[in-house]
Scaffold this motif. Structure first.
Motif, PDB file in Angstrom:
ATOM      1  N   ILE A 139       0.858  -1.180   0.000  1.00 42.13           N
ATOM      2  CA  ILE A 139       0.000   0.000   0.000  1.00 42.13           C
ATOM      3  C   ILE A 139       0.896   1.231   0.000  1.00 42.13           C
ATOM      4  O   ILE A 139       2.019   1.202   0.503  1.00 42.13           O
ATOM      5  CB  ILE A 139      -0.981   0.031   1.191  1.00 42.13           C
ATOM      6  N   THR A 140       0.381   2.336  -0.589  1.00 38.00           N
ATOM      7  CA  THR A 140       1.219   3.528  -0.783  1.00 38.00           C
ATOM      8  C   THR A 140       0.529   4.788  -0.246  1.00 38.00           C
ATOM      9  O   THR A 140       0.276   5.734  -1.004  1.00 38.00           O
ATOM     10  CB  THR A 140       1.550   3.705  -2.276  1.00 38.00           C
ATOM     11  N   PRO A 141       0.211   4.864   1.046  1.00 41.50           N
ATOM     12  CA  PRO A 141      -0.476   6.046   1.573  1.00 41.50           C
ATOM     13  C   PRO A 141       0.466   7.240   1.691  1.00 41.50           C
ATOM     14  O   PRO A 141       1.674   7.082   1.900  1.00 41.50           O
ATOM     15  CB  PRO A 141      -0.922   5.575   2.961  1.00 41.50           C
ATOM     16  N   ASN A 142      -0.104   8.456   1.542  1.00 42.26           N
ATOM     17  CA  ASN A 142       0.692   9.626   1.883  1.00 42.26           C
ATOM     18  C   ASN A 142       0.639   9.815   3.394  1.00 42.26           C
ATOM     19  O   ASN A 142       0.022   9.009   4.113  1.00 42.26           O
ATOM     20  CB  ASN A 142       0.222  10.870   1.125  1.00 42.26           C
ATOM     21  N   VAL A 143       1.276  10.853   3.900  1.00 42.54           N
ATOM     22  CA  VAL A 143       1.377  11.023   5.360  1.00 42.54           C
ATOM     23  C   VAL A 143       0.006  11.129   6.000  1.00 42.54           C
ATOM     24  O   VAL A 143      -0.258  10.517   7.056  1.00 42.54           O
ATOM     25  CB  VAL A 143       2.244  12.259   5.680  1.00 42.54           C
ATOM     26  N   ALA A 144      -0.900  11.886   5.395  1.00 45.82           N
ATOM     27  CA  ALA A 144      -2.232  12.064   5.982  1.00 45.82           C
ATOM     28  C   ALA A 144      -3.016  10.755   5.972  1.00 45.82           C
ATOM     29  O   ALA A 144      -3.715  10.411   6.952  1.00 45.82           O
ATOM     30  CB  ALA A 144      -2.990  13.148   5.227  1.00 45.82           C
ATOM     31  N   GLU A 145      -2.942  10.010   4.876  1.00 44.91           N
ATOM     32  CA  GLU A 145      -3.673   8.738   4.779  1.00 44.91           C
ATOM     33  C   GLU A 145      -3.090   7.693   5.709  1.00 44.91           C
ATOM     34  O   GLU A 145      -3.828   6.901   6.311  1.00 44.91           O
ATOM     35  CB  GLU A 145      -3.626   8.249   3.324  1.00 44.91           C
ATOM     36  N   LEU A 146      -1.773   7.704   5.865  1.00 48.31           N
ATOM     37  CA  LEU A 146      -1.130   6.788   6.797  1.00 48.31           C
ATOM     38  C   LEU A 146      -1.611   7.053   8.217  1.00 48.31           C
ATOM     39  O   LEU A 146      -1.881   6.115   8.996  1.00 48.31           O
ATOM     40  CB  LEU A 146       0.387   6.936   6.708  1.00 48.31           C
ATOM     41  N   ALA A 147      -1.762   8.326   8.552  1.00 46.56           N
ATOM     42  CA  ALA A 147      -2.235   8.683   9.897  1.00 46.56           C
ATOM     43  C   ALA A 147      -3.648   8.180  10.131  1.00 46.56           C
ATOM     44  O   ALA A 147      -3.971   7.673  11.223  1.00 46.56           O
ATOM     45  CB  ALA A 147      -2.164  10.198  10.076  1.00 46.56           C
ATOM     46  N   VAL A 148      -4.508   8.301   9.129  1.00 52.33           N
ATOM     47  CA  VAL A 148      -5.873   7.793   9.271  1.00 52.33           C
ATOM     48  C   VAL A 148      -5.861   6.294   9.506  1.00 52.33           C
ATOM     49  O   VAL A 148      -6.577   5.767  10.381  1.00 52.33           O
ATOM     50  CB  VAL A 148      -6.714   8.148   8.019  1.00 52.33           C
ATOM     51  N   LEU A 149      -5.059   5.578   8.721  1.00 51.10           N
ATOM     52  CA  LEU A 149      -4.997   4.124   8.872  1.00 51.10           C
ATOM     53  C   LEU A 149      -4.416   3.717  10.226  1.00 51.10           C
ATOM     54  O   LEU A 149      -4.800   2.682  10.790  1.00 51.10           O
ATOM     55  CB  LEU A 149      -4.147   3.523   7.744  1.00 51.10           C
ATOM     56  N   ALA A 150      -3.504   4.523  10.755  1.00 51.10           N
ATOM     57  CA  ALA A 150      -2.898   4.228  12.050  1.00 51.10           C
ATOM     58  C   ALA A 150      -3.741   4.743  13.211  1.00 51.10           C
ATOM     59  O   ALA A 150      -3.467   4.411  14.376  1.00 51.10           O
ATOM     60  CB  ALA A 150      -1.496   4.831  12.119  1.00 51.10           C
ATOM     61  N   GLY A 151      -4.764   5.568  12.901  1.00 50.95           N
ATOM     62  CA  GLY A 151      -5.583   6.144  13.959  1.00 50.95           C
ATOM     63  C   GLY A 151      -4.854   7.177  14.777  1.00 50.95           C
ATOM     64  O   GLY A 151      -5.084   7.307  15.978  1.00 50.95           O
ATOM     65  N   ARG A 152      -3.982   7.946  14.127  1.00 44.38           N
ATOM     66  CA  ARG A 152      -3.181   8.946  14.825  1.00 44.38           C
ATOM     67  C   ARG A 152      -3.219  10.273  14.084  1.00 44.38           C
ATOM     68  O   ARG A 152      -3.744  10.376  12.981  1.00 44.38           O
ATOM     69  CB  ARG A 152      -1.731   8.485  14.929  1.00 44.38           C
ATOM     70  N   ALA A 153      -2.613  11.276  14.673  1.00 43.15           N
ATOM     71  CA  ALA A 153      -2.466  12.566  14.007  1.00 43.15           C
ATOM     72  C   ALA A 153      -1.367  12.450  12.957  1.00 43.15           C
ATOM     73  O   ALA A 153      -0.437  11.652  13.109  1.00 43.15           O
ATOM     74  CB  ALA A 153      -2.109  13.642  15.024  1.00 43.15           C
ATOM     75  N   PRO A 154      -1.457  13.235  11.872  1.00 38.66           N
ATOM     76  CA  PRO A 154      -0.412  13.183  10.847  1.00 38.66           C
ATOM     77  C   PRO A 154       0.972  13.455  11.431  1.00 38.66           C
ATOM     78  O   PRO A 154       1.153  14.372  12.234  1.00 38.66           O
ATOM     79  CB  PRO A 154      -0.829  14.274   9.862  1.00 38.66           C
ATOM     80  N   ALA A 155       1.945  12.649  11.024  1.00 43.84           N
ATOM     81  CA  ALA A 155       3.306  12.784  11.532  1.00 43.84           C
ATOM     82  C   ALA A 155       3.983  13.987  10.893  1.00 43.84           C
ATOM     83  O   ALA A 155       3.806  14.263   9.706  1.00 43.84           O
ATOM     84  CB  ALA A 155       4.102  11.518  11.240  1.00 43.84           C
ATOM     85  N   ALA A 156       4.790  14.698  11.672  1.00 44.32           N
ATOM     86  CA  ALA A 156       5.542  15.838  11.164  1.00 44.32           C
ATOM     87  C   ALA A 156       7.010  15.494  10.959  1.00 44.32           C
ATOM     88  O   ALA A 156       7.726  16.223  10.284  1.00 44.32           O
ATOM     89  CB  ALA A 156       5.425  17.018  12.134  1.00 44.32           C
ATOM     90  N   ARG A 157       7.458  14.390  11.562  1.00 43.19           N
ATOM     91  CA  ARG A 157       8.861  13.986  11.462  1.00 43.19           C
ATOM     92  C   ARG A 157       8.956  12.619  10.794  1.00 43.19           C
ATOM     93  O   ARG A 157       8.076  11.763  10.946  1.00 43.19           O
ATOM     94  CB  ARG A 157       9.494  13.931  12.860  1.00 43.19           C
ATOM     95  N   TRP A 158      10.035  12.391  10.070  1.00 39.50           N
ATOM     96  CA  TRP A 158      10.204  11.137   9.344  1.00 39.50           C
ATOM     97  C   TRP A 158      10.231   9.917  10.262  1.00 39.50           C
ATOM     98  O   TRP A 158       9.599   8.891   9.946  1.00 39.50           O
ATOM     99  CB  TRP A 158      11.464  11.210   8.481  1.00 39.50           C
ATOM    100  N   PRO A 159      10.903   9.951  11.405  1.00 43.91           N
ATOM    101  CA  PRO A 159      10.853   8.782  12.297  1.00 43.91           C
ATOM    102  C   PRO A 159       9.425   8.434  12.723  1.00 43.91           C
ATOM    103  O   PRO A 159       9.096   7.243  12.876  1.00 43.91           O
ATOM    104  CB  PRO A 159      11.705   9.210  13.495  1.00 43.91           C
ATOM    105  N   ASP A 160       8.574   9.455  12.890  1.00 43.61           N
ATOM    106  CA  ASP A 160       7.185   9.175  13.269  1.00 43.61           C
ATOM    107  C   ASP A 160       6.414   8.554  12.110  1.00 43.61           C
ATOM    108  O   ASP A 160       5.526   7.712  12.307  1.00 43.61           O
ATOM    109  CB  ASP A 160       6.507  10.464  13.724  1.00 43.61           C
ATOM    110  N   VAL A 161       6.747   8.965  10.871  1.00 46.79           N
ATOM    111  CA  VAL A 161       6.117   8.349   9.698  1.00 46.79           C
ATOM    112  C   VAL A 161       6.464   6.863   9.654  1.00 46.79           C
ATOM    113  O   VAL A 161       5.585   6.006   9.438  1.00 46.79           O
ATOM    114  CB  VAL A 161       6.587   9.046   8.405  1.00 46.79           C
ATOM    115  N   LEU A 162       7.719   6.543   9.881  1.00 41.39           N
ATOM    116  CA  LEU A 162       8.143   5.149   9.857  1.00 41.39           C
ATOM    117  C   LEU A 162       7.454   4.336  10.956  1.00 41.39           C
ATOM    118  O   LEU A 162       7.073   3.176  10.736  1.00 41.39           O
ATOM    119  CB  LEU A 162       9.662   5.046  10.003  1.00 41.39           C
ATOM    120  N   GLU A 163       7.281   4.939  12.116  1.00 44.71           N
ATOM    121  CA  GLU A 163       6.630   4.229  13.215  1.00 44.71           C
ATOM    122  C   GLU A 163       5.174   3.921  12.873  1.00 44.71           C
ATOM    123  O   GLU A 163       4.680   2.809  13.124  1.00 44.71           O
ATOM    124  CB  GLU A 163       6.715   5.060  14.494  1.00 44.71           C
ATOM    125  N   GLN A 164       4.472   4.895  12.297  1.00 42.74           N
ATOM    126  CA  GLN A 164       3.089   4.647  11.888  1.00 42.74           C
ATOM    127  C   GLN A 164       3.025   3.583  10.796  1.00 42.74           C
ATOM    128  O   GLN A 164       2.115   2.735  10.783  1.00 42.74           O
ATOM    129  CB  GLN A 164       2.443   5.944  11.412  1.00 42.74           C
TER     130      GLN A 164
END
Length: 501
Positions: A139-164
């Motif tokens: 799957i190829t979500p952008n940052v906002a879509e990844l946050a929705v799928l993870a049930g979290r707020a959109p990540a602002a830092r790359w390490p947080d994107v990887l964690e989600q």
């Protein structure tokens, strides 16, 4: 790939974009640019442009199912890219088809958030999309879509994107392509993330660095990237090289997007910029077309050779023995270096078949032809090469030194082609009592005619597959050699005097 095709057959399932920059139109361009054959099943008709979406029409899902079945019942599908799915019923229809057909590569770009930040799916549809994700391989979500799928707020830092991405991958049993385009900073990394650690060669994260490009031509980048990854995955067999190649292509396409001058909002990328710059848009000629163009292109030279005093004297027997002896002596000198040129053509040739052919030609020049010259010339002291001989050999040797086997093949071709063509007429003159009867018969040698046909085939095929610049260089080398052939035939009488009237 399944089905034995060397070209992956990739099905895009998505909504439309009438401006061509996003949606299924972008999918088809991306698939083609990545070396695949694109197919399309439309989930929604979208009235949009580079400035935004105006309205969406969703066709009945029974018609969607008919589209899907029509494709898969007739065509082997090597990969599927899924984009916009507007509503639970559409998602469930696609899911049922995936369960029935089990395509070998499934990439889902979970279109959930508009550029404005608005949610595109209601809560029920979002849940249905989550239930669809385990049927995908990537799957190829952008940052906002990844946050929705993870049930979290959109990540602002790359390490947080990887964690989600790790969480989403582990939850839905799917590899995630995490994208850093919406993270602040000049760096724009992407990463393949496998929360289970079993689908990326034992690695949990494979990162792909990138730099931000200053441009507003980003319309459809998500659609385009996911389609390119799906196509390259079907071609290359694993996610890492597929993602690396798709990312390089996308970067190049983004850089050239502004040159399209499409739209007043966020413009599209230029999907074929690299192909246009490297391959051009002109249709390549066939081998038959090259043959006809080149042969017609030296019509004047061929006519001048046929009408030259030397050839007319050779044909009717009026040529002096002195002039004929000069011709043979110069030809013997020419053939020694011509054999070296053919040997170099053999060394440079990319295939065993071509190597063998040019090597046989070199052997023939040294052994067969030189022996024949020796029979005619006897113990005569070899003269120095004349100006025409020297100029011709300088042209061939310089072409060989440049190292392009295609241009070299074109340069040596006239010595086959023009001689064979001329020989058909001269052989007919080899009647009993003709002073040069034995020599004229050599022009009609069947083995030489066969070798000439093969030389023409090899060279014209090389010209067909060459780029425009190389093909033009081949033609120039061919034309120059043809002109040297004319000078070579004219040289003996310049050195000895005219044919008696």
């Amino acid at each position: 790939m399944s089905g034995g095709s060397s070209v992956p057959r990739v099905l895009a399932i998505a909504g439309t974009d009438p401006t061509g920059g996003a949606g299924i139109q972008a999918d088809l361009k991306s698939i083609a640019a990545s070396g695949g054959y694109g197919m399309a099943v439309v989930t929604a008709l979208v009235a949009q442009n580079t400035r935004g979406v105006r309205s969406v029409h969703v066709p009945p899902t029974d018609f969607l199912a008919e589209q899907l079945d029509a494709v898969s019942e007739d065509v082997t599908v090597d990969a599927v890219k899924i984009g916009m799915l507007a509503g639970r019923e559409v998602i469930e229809t696609v899911g049922a088809w995936l369960r029935r057909t089990r395509p070998p590569v499934v990439v889902i770009d979970p279109v959930m958030i508009a550029t404005s930040g608005d949610r595109l799916l209601d809560a029920d549809a979002e849940q249905a999309l989550r239930e669809l994700l385990p049927l995908a391989h990537l799957i190829t979500p952008n940052v906002a879509e990844l946050a929705v799928l993870a049930g979290r707020a959109p990540a602002a830092r790359w390490p947080d994107v990887l964690e989600q991405a790790r969480e989403v991958s582990a939850t839905h049993d799917v590899v995630v392509l995490a994208k850093g385009g919406h993270v602040e900073g000049d760096a724009v990394p992407d990463a393949l993330v496998d929360g289970g650690g079993t689908r990326l060669g034992g690695r949990e994260v494979v990162e792909f660095p990138g730099a931000r490009i200053a441009t507003t031509n980003t319309h459809g980048t998500g659609c385009s990237l996911s389609s390119a990854v799906a196509t390259h995955r079907a071609r290359l067999g694993s996610w890492e090289p597929a993602t690396a190649e798709a990312k390089r292509w996308l970067t190049e396409s983004i850089r050239h997007g502004a040159s399209l001058e499409v739209g007043g909002g966020n413009g599209p990328i230029s999907h074929f910029a690299g192909m246009w710059s490297r391959g051009g848009t002109a249709t390549r000629p066939t081998a038959e077309e090259v043959r006809d163009q080149w042969w017609d292109g030296v019509r004047d030279v061929r006519a001048a050779i046929a009408e030259s005093a030397f050839v007319r004297g050779l044909a009717d027997g009026s040529l002096s023995k002195e002039a004929f002896g000069v011709y043979l002596a110069q030809d013997a000198l020419y053939l020694r270096d011509y054999a070296r040129v053919l040997s170099e053509a053999s060394r440079l040739a990319p295939t065993l078949d071509e190597q063998s052919f040019w090597a046989a030609g070199a052997h023939g020049a040294l052994v067969t032809e030189l022996q024949l010259h020796a029979d005619w010339l006897g113990d005569m002291e070899p003269p120095p090469p004349g100006p025409a001989t020297t100029a011709y050999l300088d042209h061939l040797l310089a072409t060989a030194a440049r190292g392009d086997h295609r241009v070299l093949a074109a340069a040596v071709l006239p010595c086959y082609w023009i001689y064979a063509d001329l020989g058909r007429d001269l052989q007919a003159r080899a009647v009993d009592g003709h002073p040069y009867q034995e020599w004229l018969r050599t022009y009609g040698d069947p083995a030489f005619a066969e070798a000439t046909a093969r030389a023409i085939d090899i060279t014209t095929e090389l010209a067909t597959s060459a780029d425009d610049v190389t093909r033009e260089a081949m033609w120039h080398a061919f034309r120059v050699s043809a002109e040297h052939e004319l000078a070579f035939f004219e040289a003996p009488l310049r050195m000895t005097g005219p044919v008696p009237s």
